[in-house]
Structures are given as structure tokens and as C-alpha cells.
Design an enzyme around this catalytic site. Structure first.
Site, PDB file in Angstrom:
ATOM      1  N   LYS A 240      72.136  87.323  29.799  1.00 58.82           N
ATOM      2  CA  LYS A 240      71.856  86.888  31.182  1.00 58.82           C
ATOM      3  C   LYS A 240      73.028  86.389  31.691  1.00 58.82           C
ATOM      4  O   LYS A 240      73.840  85.656  31.543  1.00 58.82           O
ATOM      5  CB  LYS A 240      70.967  85.571  30.737  1.00 58.82           C
ATOM      6  CG  LYS A 240      70.662  84.793  31.945  1.00 58.82           C
ATOM      7  CD  LYS A 240      69.475  83.947  31.799  1.00 58.82           C
ATOM      8  CE  LYS A 240      69.837  82.329  31.851  1.00 58.82           C
ATOM      9  NZ  LYS A 240      68.610  81.564  31.824  1.00 58.82           N
TER      10      LYS A 240
ATOM     11  N   PHE B 204      69.035  82.184  39.484  1.00 58.20           N
ATOM     12  CA  PHE B 204      70.145  81.988  39.104  1.00 58.20           C
ATOM     13  C   PHE B 204      70.776  83.049  38.032  1.00 58.20           C
ATOM     14  O   PHE B 204      71.876  82.781  37.622  1.00 58.20           O
ATOM     15  CB  PHE B 204      70.021  80.632  38.031  1.00 58.20           C
ATOM     16  CG  PHE B 204      69.673  79.450  38.935  1.00 58.20           C
ATOM     17  CD1 PHE B 204      69.867  79.322  40.369  1.00 58.20           C
ATOM     18  CD2 PHE B 204      68.900  78.524  38.330  1.00 58.20           C
ATOM     19  CE1 PHE B 204      69.654  78.186  40.656  1.00 58.20           C
ATOM     20  CE2 PHE B 204      68.351  77.440  38.931  1.00 58.20           C
ATOM     21  CZ  PHE B 204      68.844  77.336  40.199  1.00 58.20           C
TER      22      PHE B 204
ATOM     23  N   ASP C 134      60.489  74.373  33.445  1.00 57.92           N
ATOM     24  CA  ASP C 134      60.157  75.616  34.355  1.00 57.92           C
ATOM     25  C   ASP C 134      59.241  76.508  33.345  1.00 57.92           C
ATOM     26  O   ASP C 134      59.621  77.848  33.426  1.00 57.92           O
ATOM     27  CB  ASP C 134      61.409  76.319  34.901  1.00 57.92           C
ATOM     28  CG  ASP C 134      61.265  77.359  35.944  1.00 57.92           C
ATOM     29  OD1 ASP C 134      59.913  77.272  36.529  1.00 57.92           O
ATOM     30  OD2 ASP C 134      62.160  78.331  36.148  1.00 57.92           O
TER      31      ASP C 134
ATOM     32  N   VAL D 161      69.215  89.633  33.933  1.00 57.76           N
ATOM     33  CA  VAL D 161      69.131  89.887  32.837  1.00 57.76           C
ATOM     34  C   VAL D 161      69.318  91.282  32.335  1.00 57.76           C
ATOM     35  O   VAL D 161      68.521  92.059  32.996  1.00 57.76           O
ATOM     36  CB  VAL D 161      67.803  89.409  32.174  1.00 57.76           C
ATOM     37  CG1 VAL D 161      67.902  89.464  30.483  1.00 57.76           C
ATOM     38  CG2 VAL D 161      67.807  87.709  32.445  1.00 57.76           C
TER      39      VAL D 161
END
Ligand SMILES: *[C@@H]1O[C@H](CO)[C@@H](O)[C@H](O)[C@H]1NC(C)=O
Ligand SMILES: *[C@@H]1O[C@H](CO)[C@@H](O)[C@H](O)[C@H]1NC(C)=O
Ligand SMILES: *[C@@H]1O[C@H](CO)[C@@H](O)[C@H](O)[C@H]1NC(C)=O
Ligand SMILES: *[C@@H]1O[C@H](CO)[C@@H](O)[C@H](O)[C@H]1NC(C)=O
Ligand SMILES: *[C@@H]1O[C@H](CO)[C@@H](O)[C@H](O)[C@H]1NC(C)=O
Ligand SMILES: *[C@@H]1O[C@H](CO)[C@@H](O)[C@H](O)[C@H]1NC(C)=O
Ligand SMILES: *[C@@H]1O[C@H](CO)[C@@H](O)[C@H](O)[C@H]1NC(C)=O
Ligand SMILES: *[C@@H]1O[C@H](CO)[C@@H](O)[C@H](O)[C@H]1NC(C)=O
Length: 901
Positions: A629, A610, A731, A613
Site C-alpha cells: 500500500k 490515501f 472505517d 494498493v
């Protein structure tokens, strides 16, 4: 003739008697001179352990002088024994020699602000005459020595700003003469122990910024002479014990940035009448704000923002003559009563008022005219994000001391009062340099319903740097004087301005100006994409809105979500100003582009599904790195992930969670949506790198690993058990655990987060649930995300750290999993599965070598206990997984055991 008397007496006594006197004198003399030698030797030993002495403080510590004349050394006048050692701010490096314990006449030892490292020697405990021990601001590690109980005359103990670990030693409870205990800014754990209540002489107690946890013990009610209590940022839970309000001499009470709950007693003002500081911001306090606070006539700092206080604010401030800081923002005060803002009237006599923060607190009334009668010392006035309505009183122009005025996101109507132009230091004889310090520098009126033209009086605000009047109903031409002001940011977007836009001053740079959403503008610099003014009349209808939108590539972004999570507010009493500024910090696509060198490869520090960074330096955070990010918005789910992360961060803060500084939501130069989050940069990278990156040459030792596991478990305990609603991370894995300078772990990446008990963000839509290897088996069967799912991931993470084997390692097939592999080893040969590096690092340690056999037994026990936790967390059945609270406790015990080796 006095001296004759004993001789006469002697002559009439026996010789034996005479010899006895001589003997006593002789022995005393010998003892003193022997003591002198001991002190001399001890001082030399102390010197010998000091490796750096940049200012040559210890040059005089040589044979040419008696040691009583050495720099920093003071002796008793008669016995010539060392009584004081004071070596403050000398830049000394090295360790503190255990021989310090031989200086048996020492009453004061102050080594503050040097770079001593290593442990605080146990031998200090032999200094029973010691009254004052100050080792503040050094680099001492290890635990507070238990032997300190031997310093039975100690009155002041200051070990703040070191790297001390472990829990507060019971030994301190025996120091019955302590008046001042300062342990702030260390890494102490295990809560504020109840036995400290035994020290009834306590006057000042400061323990701020330690990861202590637990609640404030009731026994502090025994500290009847307590004047100051500071426990900021200590992960404290629970209520403030009622006994604290019995301490009627208390002047300063601060316990901000904790998770304290409950309400304040309605009679707090009568119970603690001497309060000067009351700083409990950043907790979860509820109930009405007690009006009795008006009886604390010396109150100066009232910082209670970011809580959940509710109901009508009924404080009569008139008697608080010294009040300077009132921060009550981010609460739930709205009462829907018409005179809700009446308390403002009572502030008229508070002539020292500097800051009044009432933002985002559900106030709904009309702003009374008396706002203009507040102190001319008032620097910051923040009323934004309420539902204040009616016209903005003209009297606001009386507040000539303001440097920051934010009234944005309310429902003010009518025109912007021309008196706003008075908000500058009234002239004339004052040098310009001074006046620019005191005049208004930031004005936000955005998001109201103001109409009409920009008042020309604004032209007198020479100090103005930031002006945001976006999202109103303002019209007419953009006045020329805006070009002359030294503006660094001007937001005129979403109004109804018309005519030509200048290309000069603030208008010369697309990143400092926004004119979006004003359909009748023309001209300006090319990047704004506005039509040419001459052509405009002809082709007026031909310019589609979307082109304008797309071309305005570097629109300044607004802070979308992090109304307050964004500002680090340490030492707030001293730096309220700067923290408020940070709170308003905005970051643009352009700034991020610059910070990352154009999002260059060389700045890339990580990439995921997604997001990417980057590392960068933001101008606003000079010399401080940040991690940026950037969301891959083209990937399905990234947008949701961004929203979730924002939402998660809005409500939480914990030392083991990665802090977000700000966020950016904008369009890039191609006109694509652009979203990014800016975090504190973690110089020690991710846990994943420490485990698996071939670039890392050193590996983690057992103590570091255990500390990291405690950190991660504490973060989970916090989001599961101390946040409302409960937050599920979803996660957890080593690449989401980041390590700061001091190797403290911070859990990051809340992109898959879920909130229990809320209807928003149900997690069914994306179909993405965590990362293979760390996802609990029940998610695969379609189960909802739960806290026990996070516990599973934690268990796997723990086992991975201990074995340095990924859950997806090739050896795990045919029914063998990381869990099974570890649980089988637990039976008798746990050492076989432990990463050999963990053991190697330990064996290089000197302490370990000293007592190998006993120590290796202890270490084996610790290893087994840790692996056992991992195994218990990662069992298949969710209901049988270990409770995260228990995990935290057990890991703490293991940590204590390891530290005692
Ligand atoms: C010994 O101390 C004296 C007094 O401070 C100083 O002048 C002298 O330089 C020192 N000698 C040495 C060898 O450092
Ligand atoms: C001084 O202290 C050291 C270390 O604590 C100890 O070994 C030694 O015996 C002491 N010497 C004297 C003279 O007390
Ligand atoms: C010290 O405090 C603890 C716990 O508060 C108590 O149990 C103990 O008796 C006290 N000890 C003394 C010496 O007062
Ligand atoms: C406060 O002090 C009074 C008198 O010393 C005592 O009776 C009372 O129990 C104390 N209250 C608390 C909550 O400690
Ligand atoms: C302030 O203290 C006085 C005297 O103790 C008391 O009568 C009054 O009610 C208090 N005021 C408030 C607002 O509690
Ligand atoms: C405020 O100050 C004025 C003038 O000093 C005084 O007359 C008035 O009584 C004060 N108001 C309060 C509520 O103390
Ligand atoms: C408040 O300020 C206004 C001017 O805006 C002034 O006329 C009035 O006298 C002031 N009131 C008090 C009580 O000082
Ligand atoms: C905006 O201002 C215009 C006049 O300038 C007025 O007609 C219109 O109603 C206003 N819109 C709102 C939403 O107040």
C-alpha cells in the site's frame, strides 16, 4: 492325546450335548466367514471412493490376493478380520467411505498426509475396538462427528491439519481412555471445553492454531499425567488456570500468540520441575519473571518474548545445562539497578545456548565482560533497543559461533573493539564452505555513540552480508576492504566519514549502500550524488546538503514501526532463526519498485483516497505475493493515516486482522517522500468485490457469509475489548475486509484508527471520519469516534452482505435506509430482502435437497437471526446498539445451527 479327552467325555454324555458343540463351532465359523465377506466388501467400498492414487498404493486391492495381503491392510492371525489400515503419505484423494464403519475388528486407522476430503463419516463411531485414529494432514471438512463417542477404546485421536469446524464435540469427553488428542491446525471454535477435564488419562493435548477463543478451563487440572499441552494461536483470553501448575509431569507447555494475562507463580520451577519447553511468547503476561525457573533443570526452550514481564531479571541460569533458546525480548525488565545485567554471568555454563534475545526490554546497565564467556554455540545475540551503556566489552570477540549480532540503538561509547574481527569460525583446516555457514553474517551496531575508525579487523569477517554502523560518531576514511567483502547491505549513514567513496563491490549499487549524512565524502557512483573528489576541494561549500539528500533516491528504508508485528512467528521453536531474520527485514523503495514492476497499472489492485494498493512479489518472500500500500502523501491526512496504522499494528495481532509484514519510509527517485506498508496478500480479494464486482462469477453462500461475519465481529471484539488502549477502527466497510485462501476474513486498513484514552492522534484535525453510508449518524454531529460507532458500521456491513444492497443504493431515499428496509422485512418476510444468490447457492447443495422442508425452516430462522443482529447494531442511538461480544456469541450459535443442517 489331549484331543481324546473331550471325546471320552462326549461319549459319556448325551448326543444333544455333542450336537450343541458342533453347532457352536459351526456358528462361530459362519460368523467369521460372514465377517470376512463384510470386511472384503467394506474395503472395496473404501477403494471405490478414492479418486486419485498416484503411487498405485491400491493396485493390489484386487481379487488376485486375499484382502489380508493388500497393501496397507493387516488382519488378525486367527480370525482374518481387518485390524489395521495404514495408508500414510500415499497421495490418495477422495472421500472416506462410511463403510469403514463395518470393519468391526479395526484397531488402528491411519490415513495421515493424504488428500481425503468431505466429512469424517459418522459410521466411524461403530468401531468400538479402535485404539488409534489418525486422519492428520488431509482436507476433511465439517465437524468432529458426535458418534465418535462409540469408539470407547480410543487412545489416540489425531485430526490435526484438516479443515474441521464447529466446537469440540461433547462426545470426546466420553472417551475415557484417550491419551493423545491432537486437533491442531483446524478451524475449531467454541473454546477448550471444560468437560475435557474428565479424560484423566490425557498425556498429550494439542489444539494449536484454531480460532477457539475463551480461556483455558480450570478442569485441565484433572489431567494428572499430562506431559504436553499446546494451545498456540488460539485467541485464548484470561489467565492461565492455577490448576495447570499442579500437573507436575508436564514437560512441554506452549501457548504462544494468545492474549493471556496475569503473572506466573513464583514457585513455577518447583511445581513443574520437568519442563523442557516453556513457550508463552506473544501474550500479555505481567509481573516479575520467576527466578524459580532455575529448578527446571531440563529446560531447553524458554521463549517468553513479547510480553509485559517487568522488574529485575534474577534468573540463575547456571543449572540449566540444556538451555538453547532464551528469548525474553520485548518486555519491560529494566530495574535501574547497577547490576541489572549480572544474570549474564550465570549463562557461562550453558554450553548449548544457541539464541539469546534480550532486545527492546528496557535493560539499562553495563554489559558485563562475561558476555564473552557464553557458549561458542551461540548463534544469535540480540541486545538492540535497550539502554545499555559503557564500552562494548572486547570479550565479545570470543563468541565465535555468532552469525547474527545486533547491538543497535543502545548507548555504547568508545571505539568498536577490534576483537569483533574474531567473530568468524576460527580457521584454517575447515573448508571455506563450512566456515561461511558459521561465521557472522549480520552485524548491527547502529544508533550508538561509537567513535574512531572502522577497525581493520572487520576485514576478516568474510561471511558478513549485512553491516549497519549508521548513526554513530565514526570517522576517518571508508576502508578499502569493504569492497572485497561480499556485502549485500552496508549502511554508513550519519557518521563523520571523509574522503573518497569507492564505486566497486557493495558501493556499485545505490540500493545496497547508504552514506547519507556524511558531509565530507566525495566520489562514488553518480546516484549517490556526492561531489567529484577533485572539484570537491574547490567547491566544497557549494554543494547544498538538500541536493545530496534528494539525489540519494534509493536509500534503504528502516523499519519504522513494526518492531515485531512484522514477523510471522509460527513454529518458532524450529525456526527461531528465520523469524529473527524476518524481524530485521528491511525493504527499500527500489525493492518495492521491482516487486510491483515499477508500480505498474497491471499490478494495481485497489485505489483509495490515501493510498494505492499493488500486488507484488518481494525477493525476501520468494514465491509469496504481498500487497503493497503506497500512501498518497500529497493528500492531506495520508501522513497521519500512515502513522496511525503503524501505531495500531505495533500492539495488536489477531487471526482476523490483516498482518503487516514490513513498511518502508524513504524518498523516491524524484526526491519526494515515499511511504508504504507491506501486507500479506489476500488471494480472495475483498468482501466488496465478492458482493459487487461483475468479474466475480460465483457468490458467497450462507455458511461462508456467516463465517466471514464471525471473523469480522471477532476482530472488532478483539480491538475493542482486548487491546490496551482500546482501538477504534473507524472505517469498517466491505472493501476493508480481505479474504485469504481459506476464505477467512481479515480486517484491514487501520488508517482512521483511534486509540481511546491516549492524547496522541486526537481525531479532530483531519475532519475525515469513515465512509458515507457506514459512518454512524452521531459522527456527523461532531461526536468522537467510539467503539459503538464501529458496531454501527458492522451492522450496515452485515445488512449489505445479506441484501447485497449498498447503504448508498438509489432506492434508499425519502427516509428509507438500509437499516429501515431490513428492519421492516424482519416483521414477516425476511426472505424477500435476502440476496437471491445466497439462497441459490444453498439450494444447489445436495444436503439441502435431501430434507428441503425442515432445512428451509431452519435456514429461514438463521437468516432472520442474522438480519436481526445487523438491525440491532445499526440503530441510531449509540447506547442501544448491540454489544459486540454478544454479536460474536450469537453468530457462533447461528453458525453451529447452520453446520448441523
Ligand atoms: C492385482 O494385484 C496384484 C498384486 O499386487 C498385481 O500384481 C496386479 O497387477 C493387480 N491386478 C490388477 C488388474 O490391477
Ligand atoms: C456396511 O455399511 C453401510 C454404510 O454404513 C451399511 O449401509 C451396510 O448395511 C453395512 N453392511 C453390512 C454388511 O454391515
Ligand atoms: C464431565 O465434566 C463436566 C464439566 O467439567 C461435569 O459437569 C460432568 O459431570 C463430567 N462428567 C463425567 C461423566 O465425569
Ligand atoms: C493441586 O493439587 C492439590 C492436591 O491434589 C489440590 O489440593 C489443590 O486443590 C490443587 N490446586 C489447584 C489449583 O487445582
Ligand atoms: C529450587 O528448589 C529447591 C528445592 O525445592 C528450593 O529450595 C529452592 O528455593 C528453589 N530455587 C528457587 C530459585 O526457587
Ligand atoms: C560452572 O562450571 C564450572 C566448571 O565445570 C564449575 O566449576 C562451576 O561450579 C559451574 N558453575 C555453576 C554456577 O554451576
Ligand atoms: C572468561 O573469558 C575470559 C576471556 O575473555 C577468560 O580469561 C576467563 O577465564 C573466562 N572466565 C571463565 C569463568 O571461564
Ligand atoms: C564525536 O567524536 C569527536 C571526535 O572524533 C568528538 O569531538 C565529539 O565530541 C564526538 N561527539 C559525540 C556526540 O560524542
Amino acid at each position: 492325546m489331549n484331543s481324546k479327552q473331550p471325546i471320552n467325555c462326549l461319549s459319556s454324555s448325551s448326543h444333544i450335548h455333542y450336537h450343541f458343540y458342533v453347532l457352536v463351532i459351526f456358528l462361530t465359523f459362519t460368523a467369521i466367514s460372514a465377517g470376512n465377506e463384510t470386511d472384503y466388501q467394506a474395503l472395496l467400498k473404501i477403494k471405490s471412493m478414492i479418486t486419485q492414487d498416484p503411487y498405485r498404493a491400491l493396485t493390489s486391492w484386487n481379487n488376485s490376493l486375499h484382502f489380508c495381503d493388500w497393501t496397507g491392510v493387516t488382519c488378525g492371525r486367527w480370525h482374518k478380520r481387518v485390524t489395521y489400515i495404514v495408508l500414510e503419505s500415499r497421495g490418495l484423494e477422495g472421500s472416506l467411505s462410511p463403510h469403514v464403519g463395518n470393519l468391526s475388528f479395526l484397531r488402528k486407522l491411519s490415513l495421515s498426509n493424504n488428500s481425503f476430503q468431505g466429512v469424517i463419516p459418522d459410521e466411524l463411531g461403530r468401531l468400538y475396538r479402535l485404539r488409534l485414529l489418525t486422519l492428520e494432514e488431509n482436507k476433511f471438512t465439517g465437524v468432529i462427528p458426535a458418534n465418535i463417542s462409540g469408539c470407547s477404546n480410543l487412545e489416540e485421536l489425531n485430526l490435526s491439519k484438516n479443515k474441521l469446524v464447529g466446537s469440540i464435540s461433547k462426545a470426546i469427553g466420553f472417551l475415557s481412555k484417550l491419551r493423545v488428542v491432537s486437533l491442531q491446525d483446524n478451524k475449531l471454535t467454541g473454546g477448550i471445553p471444560p468437560f475435557l477435564g474428565n479424560i484423566t488419562s490425557m498425556e498429550v493435548f494439542s489444539i494449536s492454531r484454531n480460532p477457539l477463543g475463551e480461556s483455558i478451563p480450570d478442569t485441565i487440572g484433572h489431567w494428572k499425567v499430562l506431559k504436553e499441552f499446546h494451545s498456540d494461536g488460539c485467541n485464548l483470553y484470561g489467565t492461565i488456570p492455577h490448576s495447570l501448575y499442579n500437573l507436575s509431569l508436564l514437560t512441554r507447555f506452549s501457548s504462544y500468540e494468545n492474549q493471556l494475562i496475569g503473572s506466573l507463580p513464583s514457585a513455577i520451577g518447583a511445581m513443574l520441575p520437568h519442563l523442557v519447553n516453556l513457550q508463552l511468547w506473544g501474550n500479555q503476561l505481567t509481573g516479575p519473571f520467576p527466578s524459580s525457573i532455575t529448578n527446571c533443570s531440563r529446560l531447553t526452550y524458554l521463549e517468553m518474548d513479547q510480553n509485559k514481564f517487568s522488574g529485575k531479571l534474577k534468573i540463575d541460569f547456571a543449572k540449566l545445562k540444556d538451555i538453547s533458546y532464551i528469548t525474553l525480548g520485548h518486555n519491560d525488565f529494566g530495574s535501574e539497578e547497577a547490576d541489572e545485567m549480572k544474570f549474564i554471568d550465570s549463562l557461562m555454563n550453558c554450553t548449548k545456548l544457541n539464541t539469546l534475545d534480550l532486545q527492546n526490554s528496557k535493560f539499562q546497565g553495563v554489559l558485563p565482560r562475561s558476555i564473552g564467556n557464553l557458549s561458542n554455540q551461540l548463534n544469535h545475540l540480540s541486545l538492540e533497543e535497550n539502554q545499555l551503556h559503557g564500552t562494548l566489552p572486547r570479550s565479545i570477540g570470543n563468541l565465535v559461533g555468532l552469525t547474527k549480532l545486533s547491538l543497535g540503538t543502545n548507548k555504547f561509547i568508545g571505539s568498536i573493539p577490534s576483537t569483533i574481527g574474531n567473530l568468524q569460525k576460527l580457521q584454517g583446516n575447515i573448508p571455506t564452505s563450512l566456515s561461511s555457514c558459521t561465521s557472522l553474517s549480520s552485524l548491527s551496531l547502529k544508533g550508538n555513540l561509537f567513535q574512531g575508525m572502522i577497525p581493520s579487523s572487520l576485514s576478516s569477517l568474510k561471511g558478513l552480508r549485512t553491516l549497519d554502523i549508521s548513526h554513530n560518531n565514526l570517522s576517518g576514511q571508508i576502508p578499502q576492504f569493504l569492497v572485497q567483502l561480499s556485502l549485500e547491505y552496508l549502511n554508513l549513514s550519519y557518521n563523520d566519514f571523509e574522503g573518497e567513496v569507492s564505486t566497486l563491490g557493495v558501493f556499485a549499487n545505490a540500493s545496497t549502500i547508504s552514506v547519507l549524512g556524511n558531509n565530507r565524502l566525495c566520489g562514488g557512483i553518480v546516484e549517490l550524488g556526492l561531489p567529484n573528489c577533485k572539484e570537491r576541494t574547490k567547491h566544497k561549500k557549494d554543494v547544498p546538503m538538500f541536493i545530496i539528500v534528494i539525489l540519494i533516491a534509493s536509500t534503504l528504508c528502516t523499519i519504522i514501526c513494526l518492531a515485531y508485528a512484522c514477523c510471522k512467528k509460527k513454529n518458532k521453536s524450529k525456526s527461531s532463526q528465520s523469524s529473527t531474520i524476518k524481524r530485521f527485514m528491511k525493504v527499500s523503495y527500489n525493492q518495492l519498485l521491482k516487486a510491483t514492476d515499477g508500480f505498474s497499472e497491471s499490478q494495481l489492485i485497489g485505489i483509495g483516497g490515501f493510498s494505492s494498493v499493488y500486488k507484488g512479489i518481494l525477493d525476501e518472500y520468494k514465491d509469496r505475493f504481498v500487497a503493497i500500500k503506497v500512501l498518497h502523501l500529497q493528500n492531506q491526512g495520508a501522513q497521519t493515516s500512515f502513522m496511525r496504522e503503524c501505531e495500531a499494528w505495533r500492539n495488536i495481532r489477531h487471526r482476523n486482522l490483516l498482518k503487516i509484514i514490513t513498511s518502508c519510509s524513504s524518498v523516491d527517485f524524484q526526491g519526494n517522500d515515499f511511504k508504504a506498508l507491506v501486507y500479506e496478500f489476500m488471494p480472495n480479494g475483498s468482501l466488496h468485490d465478492w458482493l459487487h464486482s461483475s468479474e466475480r462469477t460465483s457468490r458467497l453462500n450462507l455458511l461462508q457469509i456467516t463465517n466471514i461475519l464471525v471473523d469480522v465481529a471477532s476482530a472488532l471484539d478483539y480491538i475493542h475489548n482486548h487491546c490496551i488502549p482500546t482501538i477504534i477502527h473507524g472505517d469498517l466497510k466491505p472493501s476493508n475486509i480481505l479474504l485469504d485462501d481459506d476464505m477467512v476474513a481479515h480486517v484491514g486498513d487501520f488508517g482512521l484508527t483511534r486509540f481511546l484514552g491516549t492524547s496522541s492522534y486526537q481525531n479532530s484535525s483531519t475532519g475525515i471520519k469513515g465512509t458515507i453510508g457506514y459512518v454512524p449518524p452521531e459522527y456527523g454531529l461532531g461526536s468522537e469516534m467510539t467503539s459503538s460507532g464501529d458496531v454501527y458500521s458492522f451492522g450496515i456491513l452485515l445488512l449489505e452482505v445479506m441484501t447485497r444492497k449498498r447503504p448508498t443504493d438509489d432506492i434508499f431515499n425519502d427516509g428509507l435506509s438500509l437499516h429501515k428496509f431490513s428492519s421492516m422485512a424482519l416483521l414477516d418476510h425476511v426472505i424477500d430482502v435476502i440476496d437471491v444468490n445466497i439462497l441459490n447457492v444453498y439450494q444447489e447443495d445436495e444436503n439441502f435437497m435431501q430434507n428441503t422442508e425442515a432445512n428451509s425452516k431452519k435456514i429461514n430462522e438463521c437468516l432472520a437471526s442474522i438480519v436481526n443482529i445487523g438491525v440491532s447494531c445499526s440503530v441510531d442511538s449509540p447506547s442501544q446498539r448491540m454489544d459486540i461480544k454478544k454479536v460474536v456469541q450469537e453468530l457462533h450459535h447461528i453458525l453451529d445451527a447452520l453446520q448441523s443442517i
